[in-house]
Design a protein around this motif. Structure first.
Motif, short mmCIF file in Angstrom:
data_model
loop_
_atom_site.label_atom_id
_atom_site.label_comp_id
_atom_site.label_asym_id
_atom_site.label_seq_id
_atom_site.Cartn_x
_atom_site.Cartn_y
_atom_site.Cartn_z
N ASP A 63 0.80 -1.22 0.00
CA ASP A 63 0.00 0.00 0.00
C ASP A 63 0.83 1.27 0.00
OD1 ASP A 63 -2.21 -1.58 0.05
OD2 ASP A 63 -2.49 -1.46 2.21
N HIS A 64 2.00 1.26 0.61
CA HIS A 64 2.80 2.48 0.73
C HIS A 64 3.92 2.54 -0.29
CE1 HIS A 64 0.63 3.56 4.30
NE2 HIS A 64 0.81 2.33 4.77
N GLY A 65 3.85 1.72 -1.32
CA GLY A 65 4.89 1.72 -2.35
C GLY A 65 4.97 3.03 -3.12
N LEU A 66 3.81 3.64 -3.37
CA LEU A 66 3.80 4.91 -4.10
C LEU A 66 4.45 6.03 -3.30
CD1 LEU A 66 0.18 4.79 -5.54
CD2 LEU A 66 2.29 4.49 -6.79
N LYS A 67 4.17 6.04 -1.99
CA LYS A 67 4.73 7.10 -1.14
C LYS A 67 6.24 6.95 -1.01
CE LYS A 67 2.24 8.23 2.31
NZ LYS A 67 1.53 8.25 3.58
N ILE A 68 6.70 5.72 -0.82
CA ILE A 68 8.14 5.48 -0.68
C ILE A 68 8.86 5.77 -2.00
CG2 ILE A 68 9.87 3.69 -0.27
CD1 ILE A 68 7.81 2.42 1.67
#
Length: 97
Positions: A63-68
C-alpha cells in the motif's frame, strides 16, 4: 429518416435530427464494460496522486509503495538539481577569482 453509424461493431447510430446516440437493435453491454474498465483505470490514476492505496495490478500489502517511491525519486531529483546549481556557482566563483 437516415442514421449515421458511429460504431458499427457495437450497433451504435446517431440520430442527426434529435442529436442522440442510440443502439440499432443491439445491446450496450460491450460499451458499458469498456467504460467500467476506463473508470477503474482513471480512478487508479487519481488515487496515485494521494500516495495512499496501491495500483490495481499490484500485489497485496504494497500500500505504501507509491509514497516510498515518490520520496526516493524526489530525493534524487533534488540532489541532482542541487549539485547542478552548486556546480554553476562554483564555476562562476572560479572564473571570477
Amino acid at each position: 429518416m437516415a442514421y449515421i453509424q458511429v460504431l458499427p461493431e457495437f450497433g451504435l447510430v446517431a440520430d442527426p435530427v434529435v442529436g442522440i446516440i442510440t443502439s440499432a437493435g443491439e445491446s450496450f453491454s460491450p460499451v458499458i464494460e469498456k467504460v467500467a474498465v476506463l473508470e477503474a483505470t482513471s480512478d487508479d490514476l487519481v488515487n496515485m496522486l494521494s500516495g495512499e492505496g496501491n495500483f490495481l495490478a499490484s500485489f497485496p500489502n504494497r500500500d505504501h509503495g507509491l509514497k516510498i517511491g515518490g520520496t526516493i525519486t524526489s530525493f534524487w531529483y533534488g540532489l541532482a538539481v542541487g549539485l547542478f546549481i552548486a556546480g554553476i556557482i562554483a564555476f562562476q566563483l572560479i572564473k571570477v577569482g
